[in-house]
Scaffold this motif. Structure first.
Motif, PDB file in Angstrom:
ATOM      1  N   VAL A  56       0.834  -1.204   0.000  1.00 12.88           N
ATOM      2  CA  VAL A  56       0.000   0.000   0.000  1.00 12.88           C
ATOM      3  C   VAL A  56       0.871   1.257   0.000  1.00 12.88           C
ATOM      4  O   VAL A  56       2.009   1.220   0.450  1.00 12.88           O
ATOM      5  CB  VAL A  56      -0.950   0.043   1.220  1.00 12.88           C
ATOM      6  CG1 VAL A  56      -2.038  -0.978   1.095  1.00 12.88           C
ATOM      7  CG2 VAL A  56      -0.190  -0.134   2.511  1.00 12.88           C
ATOM      8  N   PRO A  57       0.332   2.370  -0.523  1.00 13.17           N
ATOM      9  CA  PRO A  57       1.122   3.614  -0.509  1.00 13.17           C
ATOM     10  C   PRO A  57       1.349   4.105   0.925  1.00 13.17           C
ATOM     11  O   PRO A  57       0.691   3.653   1.853  1.00 13.17           O
ATOM     12  CB  PRO A  57       0.232   4.609  -1.271  1.00 13.17           C
ATOM     13  CG  PRO A  57      -0.858   3.816  -1.878  1.00 13.17           C
ATOM     14  CD  PRO A  57      -0.974   2.547  -1.129  1.00 13.17           C
ATOM     15  N   ALA A  58       2.264   5.076   1.047  1.00 13.37           N
ATOM     16  CA  ALA A  58       2.593   5.582   2.390  1.00 13.37           C
ATOM     17  C   ALA A  58       1.432   6.389   2.962  1.00 13.37           C
ATOM     18  O   ALA A  58       0.757   7.115   2.237  1.00 13.37           O
ATOM     19  CB  ALA A  58       3.828   6.462   2.294  1.00 13.37           C
ATOM     20  N   ALA A  59       1.208   6.209   4.263  1.00  6.79           N
ATOM     21  CA  ALA A  59       0.180   7.015   4.940  1.00  6.79           C
ATOM     22  C   ALA A  59       0.895   8.189   5.592  1.00  6.79           C
ATOM     23  O   ALA A  59       1.611   8.008   6.568  1.00  6.79           O
ATOM     24  CB  ALA A  59      -0.529   6.166   5.989  1.00  6.79           C
ATOM     25  N   VAL A  60       0.767   9.373   5.029  1.00  9.12           N
ATOM     26  CA  VAL A  60       1.594  10.489   5.492  1.00  9.12           C
ATOM     27  C   VAL A  60       0.822  11.579   6.232  1.00  9.12           C
ATOM     28  O   VAL A  60       1.414  12.425   6.876  1.00  9.12           O
ATOM     29  CB  VAL A  60       2.364  11.131   4.313  1.00  9.12           C
ATOM     30  CG1 VAL A  60       3.470  10.226   3.841  1.00  9.12           C
ATOM     31  CG2 VAL A  60       1.446  11.501   3.179  1.00  9.12           C
ATOM     32  N   VAL A  61      -0.505  11.566   6.107  1.00  9.10           N
ATOM     33  CA  VAL A  61      -1.276  12.607   6.805  1.00  9.10           C
ATOM     34  C   VAL A  61      -1.836  11.993   8.078  1.00  9.10           C
ATOM     35  O   VAL A  61      -2.329  10.872   8.062  1.00  9.10           O
ATOM     36  CB  VAL A  61      -2.428  13.129   5.922  1.00  9.10           C
ATOM     37  CG1 VAL A  61      -3.127  14.292   6.588  1.00  9.10           C
ATOM     38  CG2 VAL A  61      -1.905  13.549   4.575  1.00  9.10           C
ATOM     39  N   GLN A  87      -6.043  16.812  -8.353  1.00 10.16           N
ATOM     40  CA  GLN A  87      -5.876  15.507  -7.693  1.00 10.16           C
ATOM     41  C   GLN A  87      -4.452  15.484  -7.200  1.00 10.16           C
ATOM     42  O   GLN A  87      -3.529  15.833  -7.954  1.00 10.16           O
ATOM     43  CB  GLN A  87      -6.030  14.393  -8.735  1.00 10.16           C
ATOM     44  CG  GLN A  87      -7.441  13.988  -8.986  1.00 10.16           C
ATOM     45  CD  GLN A  87      -7.901  12.995  -7.941  1.00 10.16           C
ATOM     46  OE1 GLN A  87      -7.508  11.859  -7.905  1.00 10.16           O
ATOM     47  NE2 GLN A  87      -8.742  13.459  -7.050  1.00 10.16           N
ATOM     48  N   HIS A  88      -4.244  15.131  -5.966  1.00 11.28           N
ATOM     49  CA  HIS A  88      -2.843  15.035  -5.528  1.00 11.28           C
ATOM     50  C   HIS A  88      -2.642  13.833  -4.641  1.00 11.28           C
ATOM     51  O   HIS A  88      -3.560  13.383  -3.961  1.00 11.28           O
ATOM     52  CB  HIS A  88      -2.376  16.316  -4.846  1.00 11.28           C
ATOM     53  CG  HIS A  88      -3.242  16.780  -3.729  1.00 11.28           C
ATOM     54  ND1 HIS A  88      -2.979  16.505  -2.421  1.00 11.28           N
ATOM     55  CD2 HIS A  88      -4.385  17.507  -3.730  1.00 11.28           C
ATOM     56  CE1 HIS A  88      -3.902  17.049  -1.664  1.00 11.28           C
ATOM     57  NE2 HIS A  88      -4.781  17.661  -2.429  1.00 11.28           N
ATOM     58  N   HIS A  89      -1.440  13.341  -4.693  1.00  6.80           N
ATOM     59  CA  HIS A  89      -1.107  12.196  -3.843  1.00  6.80           C
ATOM     60  C   HIS A  89       0.364  12.251  -3.501  1.00  6.80           C
ATOM     61  O   HIS A  89       1.155  12.926  -4.173  1.00  6.80           O
ATOM     62  CB  HIS A  89      -1.471  10.881  -4.541  1.00  6.80           C
ATOM     63  CG  HIS A  89      -0.727  10.635  -5.804  1.00  6.80           C
ATOM     64  ND1 HIS A  89       0.483  10.018  -5.845  1.00  6.80           N
ATOM     65  CD2 HIS A  89      -1.020  10.949  -7.091  1.00  6.80           C
ATOM     66  CE1 HIS A  89       0.903   9.950  -7.087  1.00  6.80           C
ATOM     67  NE2 HIS A  89       0.012  10.507  -7.871  1.00  6.80           N
ATOM     68  N   PHE A  90       0.718  11.506  -2.472  1.00  5.03           N
ATOM     69  CA  PHE A  90       2.104  11.519  -2.004  1.00  5.03           C
ATOM     70  C   PHE A  90       3.035  11.035  -3.102  1.00  5.03           C
ATOM     71  O   PHE A  90       2.749  10.068  -3.797  1.00  5.03           O
ATOM     72  CB  PHE A  90       2.217  10.615  -0.771  1.00  5.03           C
ATOM     73  CG  PHE A  90       3.631  10.299  -0.411  1.00  5.03           C
ATOM     74  CD1 PHE A  90       4.419  11.263   0.184  1.00  5.03           C
ATOM     75  CD2 PHE A  90       4.178   9.062  -0.692  1.00  5.03           C
ATOM     76  CE1 PHE A  90       5.737  10.992   0.505  1.00  5.03           C
ATOM     77  CE2 PHE A  90       5.491   8.780  -0.375  1.00  5.03           C
ATOM     78  CZ  PHE A  90       6.274   9.741   0.226  1.00  5.03           C
TER      79      PHE A  90
END
Ligand SMILES: Nc1nc2c(ncn2[C@@H]2O[C@H](COP(=O)(O)OP(=O)(O)OP(=O)(O)O)[C@@H](O)[C@H]2O)c(=O)[nH]1
Ligand SMILES: [Mg+2]
Length: 1007
Positions: free
Chosen positions: A623-628, A938-941
């Motif tokens: 899974v992608p990084a959870a940064v927030v 649209q934005h993502h890490f």
């Protein structure tokens, strides 16, 4: 009451009262009976002025009534023993034998709590309540067909936000299901075609959550199994998962891909390839999945952009080329070309109910007008620089006549445009003969429908069922059995294990292996079903299974053997988005929804047979990084247990989310972005915890790294001062970090394999490559520990004996860095020397682990530590006159534009930019305000970036309530994070260095 008989405290002090004996009681009763008999004769109580007498009369009356009602023998003056008397009716007499009577103690429950709680069913799914819908096939046939894995196709529909994925799945559902509308706005029983309102979310069969309906966006992957027919009317069992397109929910896409053997990429004909498309392509290629393209919303080229047919062809070709170049630019890109004549492109308009491939179009064409022509020959000539010469009635490759249209334009687009033009522009009498010529027959009432619905009817009949899409899936994407080799490679870490062997064979009679992709909350929000894919064997209801967690792997590989639990399958279904088909058993190649096995599963798991033959787990979901992150607490502190219960539900149903408790005691939820956390909070409040929650402002995760090599060799002693480790820290190359994170370097490789990889790919010398001891934190962490000691200086055997303890210390240090307790990144620790105690007792883990941790910290702090922050990639679509406003908004948030290109065929611009995640919260709202709602983003890490400034620089003065800028940022972020976590402001290296001389040296270097 005579007051003189009582003292001031109310105690009785009067004359002695007669003590009541049993004899006395009998006398009184006898006297009472006499009175009762008398009173039965009288009709009312005898009047008396004495209040005591009045009370006695009243009591007698009451008894009389009771006895008269319930003890008829008393009326007959029978003698009744005291113990047989019944003064009051029992509850059973009053309410009857079938009523349960609860006697509740007074005041034990609050008034607002019902004594018998109502049965709760939380309405967060839109379920089909009246049984299963009617389908064009029988459910038994579907289950039988799933048993023949050659006739099964498992596909994931992926793509950018709102590119028509759900509507595409609707097209398949509509062709196989008798539609029963659940939307209250539409009367039940309304025929499906009438409800189809293009550009309104009328269907969304796979958008099952109410939250999805309210927001008009898919949030979860939703699986659906059905029987579909191809153009030869051959039946296929299609397992299809509709994934969300929003960048925040990419974890759901990963879960969808875990289930699938192939991918359908949905790309909007107008918007073309966007960031979400590129990301989906890269992920599908990383997973080694075959892809087929569906160009959706083709009607927009005609109705919105109003492009002439020839230009529409160029636009479609450009979109296909964009997909091909995205495939080519991906690091894992060895996918074949995507092109309509190869049969892996389908054109569709879900809103108008049609889709076709060149093959299916040619088949339709020849069936209607020219049966002598072979449809496959015609299909091959329908794409590319092939022209149709009307005079010569042949296809030609050279454009001799400048007016000759391309064959695709002539045979496909022009007729399509004509249908649109006729249906929207002509009245019924004029339209009827045209439609008749096309073989479309409508009822007269249909001509009264509005243009959109009429178009849908006409085009639906003209193109027929979506058999082209089914052809594409069945011919271009592999069956579970054909893909089994690749699945084994993709999911099994150890290719030679029994697990890999079973997955490769994909046999219904083999050992059971189910890869769990995700968990789905039941309608009560308390229990969970697991959705998985059967990789081998057969599962049946009531079966005992073993659930292996993510950290379980082959015991030889040092993994956590404890992460396994026995469970019994107590429910087995086929998931069909809005309804489930109860089945007794399913075999390899199918998707399955299991009940009763979730209790030990945190996110994903591997379910194997309870016989213990297979004891290895498939790879965890990447899974992608959870940064927030946000901190949550219950509004009422006593409701903390419910919050914890709710957080468990969140952890289970949101693959990417993480929940943790900070040292300060605050509960933190990590997610990928604003919308993600908003949905998490919704579910926490309304589904899982059902309490009011207070939420802190969102912040982001940081990483800690070093920018130089340590200035000195630092050492740390163990608590018993008998062991000493000497270490230096240095930055790890970015390429190595990328390789670790992307899974190219497998931490489970043997030391020899790892060394070979580093020698071959990173030009490391053999000594350096062989010295690698560990990666961390966790197995896939982007930091490295290596043993660079010299055999002449260090006792290597002794050092090897404490290797596990040193690794643990390294893991601990890299998990919680010294700056602000955030994980380390891109740091390499090299052990240069080790002095270890002679006796094993004195160099146990209790001595070595803390020493290793301290020495890592000391090494880290002497190597110019820096803070890293997450950076998002933003893709903005805006009209030309809004572009400058977009630049302004980005500049105010430390963002910068990387690309700014006009979108071909439209008046929009696509702007790509980078923006720090911490500044990205609220960016979308800001953008809409500045552009009057005309720009979308649209934005993502994307990556981690060093924050400007030295976090340890005490000369930086920070003013409260004033935003910091430039070189102050690192210290500002670090101090704020430390304060939030309840750590002191001071980060001093002295804590980690025992030796005063070394401390002085380090200090002098720092000054
Ligand atoms: N004109 C036109 N609009 C369409 C078509 N298909 C879908 N739409 C519209 O596009 C919007 C998004 O459609 P969805 O099918 O929900 O798209 P999606 O890709 O599932 O969206 P997410 O899952 O949220 O990413 C809706 O407003 C639809 O009405 C089409 O073929 N033509
Ligand atoms: Mg959708």
């Amino acid at each position: 009451m005579d007051d003189s008989n009582y003292d001031e405290f109310g105690n009785y002090i009067g004359a002695e009262l007669d003590s009541s004996s049993s004899e006395g009681e009998e006398e009184i009763e006898y006297a009472e009976h006499e009175q009762e008999d008398e009173s039965l004769r009288d009709t009312g109580p005898r009047s008396s002025d004495d209040p005591e007498e009045k009370a006695q009369n009243l009591m007698a009356m009451m008894r009389r009534v009771d006895i008269a009602q319930h003890s008829p023998q008393i009326q007959q003056n029978q003698i009744v023993l005291h113990e047989d008397k019944s003064f009051y009716p029992s509850a059973e007499d009053v309410f009857g034998p079938d009523v349960e009577v609860l006697v509740q103690e007074e005041d034990t429950q609050a008034l607002n709590e019902p004594i018998i709680a109502p049965i709760k069913t939380r309405k967060f799914t839109v379920g089909d309540e009246d049984g299963l819908p009617r389908t064009t096939y029988s459910k038994e046939f579907l289950v039988d067909l799933l048993g023949h894995s050659g006739f099964v196709r498992s596909v994931a529909v992926v793509g950018h936000l709102h590119h028509g994925k759900t509507t595409l799945v609707d097209l398949l559902v509509a062709s196989t299901h008798e539609w029963k509308e659940w939307d209250l706005a539409v009367p039940i029983g309304t025929p499906m075609v009438k409800m189809a309102k293009p550009n309104q979310k009328a269907f969304g069969f796979t958008d099952t959550l109410q939250l999805e309906r309210q927001r008009g966006v898919s949030l979860k992957s939703s699986a659906m199994s059905m029987v579909v027919q191809d153009s030869r009317e051959k039946s296929w069992a299609l397992n299809i998962v509709d994934t969300p397109g929003h960048a925040d929910f990419f974890d759901e896409v990963e879960a969808g891909l875990r289930l699938a053997d192939g991918v359908i990429l949905a790309v909007d004909a107008v918007e073309g390839v966007m960031s979400g498309t590129r990301r989906a392509i890269a992920t599908a290629l990383r997973e080694g999945l075959k892809m087929a393209l569906v160009i959706t919303k083709v009607d927009r080229l005609i109705l919105e952009l109003k492009l002439p047919p020839a230009d529409a062809y160029y636009k479609l070709r450009l979109t296909i080329e964009e997909v091909n170049s995205a495939i080519a630019s991906s690091p894992h890109g060895d996918h074949g070309r995507i092109s309509p004549e190869l049969g892996n492109v389908c054109f569709s308009s879900g809103s108008y109910g049609w889709c076709f491939t060149l093959d299916s179009f040619a088949r339709q064409y020849t069936r209607r007008w020219s049966q002598a022509v072979d449809p496959r020959d015609l299909a091959k000539r329908l794409w590319g620089d092939i022209y149709y010469s009307a005079q010569r009635r042949t296809f030609i490759r050279k454009k001799i006549d400048p007016k000759a249209p391309r064959s695709f334009v002539h045979f496909v687009l022009e007729p399509l445009y004509k249908i649109f033009a006729h249906v929207t522009g002509e009245d019924a009498p004029a339209l009827r003969p045209v439609l008749r010529a096309l073989g479309v027959h409508l009822r007269s009432s249909d001509y009264e429908l509005n243009a959109r619905l009429l178009l849908r009817r006409v085009l639906g009949q003209f193109f027929g069922p979506p058999s082209g899409l089914v052809d594409m899936c069945s011919q271009q994407l592999p069956s579970p059995i054909d893909n089994a080799q690749d699945t084994a490679k993709r999911l099994c870490a150890d290719g030679s294990s029994l697990l890999a062997e079973a997955v490769r064979v994909c046999d219904a009679a083999g050992p059971l292996v189910i890869a769990v992709a995700k968990q789905i909350a039941a309608s009560d929000g308390q229990s969970f079903y697991v959705l998985g894919r059967i990789l081998s064997g057969t599962v049946s209801n009531g079966m005992d299974v073993k659930v292996l967690g993510e950290s379980f792997s082959d015991p030889e590989m040092d993994a956590d053997e404890e992460d396994a639990a026995l469970a019994t399958v107590n429910g087995l279904w086929l998931s069909c988005a809005r309804y489930c088909i109860d089945v007794s058993g399913l075999s390899a190649g199918s998707w399955v929804l299991l009940g009763g096995v979730d209790s030990s599963i945190a996110k994903t798991a591997t379910i194997v047979g309870s016989d213990g033959k297979i004891m290895a787990a498939v790879r965890p979901l990447p899974v992608p990084a959870a940064v927030v992150r946000i901190a949550v607490e219950p509004a009422v502190p006593s409701e903390l247990p419910r919050l914890l219960h709710g957080l468990r539900g969140i952890g289970k149903t949101y693959p990417l989310s993480q929940t943790r408790v900070e040292e300060s005691g605050e509960h933190v939820v990590l997610g990928s972005g604003e919308l993600y956390l908003d949905c998490v909070l919704h579910d926490l409040r309304h589904v899982f915890a059902e309490i009011e929650i207070r939420v802190a402002d969102p912040v982001v995760s940081f990483r800690e790294c070093v920018s130089e090599t340590s200035t000195v060799r630092v050492f740390a002693d163990s608590p018993n001062h008998k062991n000493r480790l000497t270490v230096i820290a240095e930055p790890l190359e970015q390429q190595v970090v990328n390789d670790i994170e992307s899974g190219v370097i497998d931490p489970q490789w043997s030391a020899r394999q790892t060394a070979q990889f580093f020698e071959a790919n990173h030009d490391w010398d053999i000594l350096a490559a062989r010295s690698i001891w560990a990666f961390g934190p966790g197995t896939y962490g982007p930091n490295m520990l290596s043993d660079d000691t010299l055999p002449s200086e260090t006792d290597k055997t002794r050092l090897r004996s404490v290797r596990d303890a040193v690794r643990q210390g390294f893991q601990w240090a890299t998990r919680e860095g010294p700056l602000c307790d955030e994980p380390m990144r891109a740091t390499r620790f090299r052990i240069l020397d080790a002095t270890l105690a002679d006796s094993v007792v004195h160099r146990g883990a209790g001595q070595i682990v803390p020493a290793a941790r301290r020495v890592c910290y000391a090494g880290f702090l002497t190597a110019e530590p820096r803070l890293m922050e997450p950076v998002n990639i933003v893709e903005i679509q805006a009209p030309a006159d809004c572009v400058s406003a977009v630049y302004t908004v980005l500049a105010r948030r430390r963002g910068h534009v990387t690309q700014d290109t006009p979108k071909s065929g439209s008046s929009m611009y696509t702007i790509s930019a980078l923006i720090p995640t911490i500044d990205a919260s609220g960016f979308e709202t800001d953008l809409r305000i500045y552009t009057q709602g005309r720009a979308f983003c649209q934005h993502h890490f994307d990556h981690w970036q060093v924050v400007p400034g030295d976090p340890l620089d005490k000369d930086v003065s920070l003013r409260p309530l004033e935003p910091s800028s430039g070189q102050q940022l690192a210290r500002d972020f670090m101090l704020k994070t430390r304060r939030r976590k309840g750590l002191g402001d001071d980060v001093s290296i002295e804590k980690f260095i025992d030796d005063p001389a070394l401390r002085d040296i380090v200090k002098s270097f720092q000054q």
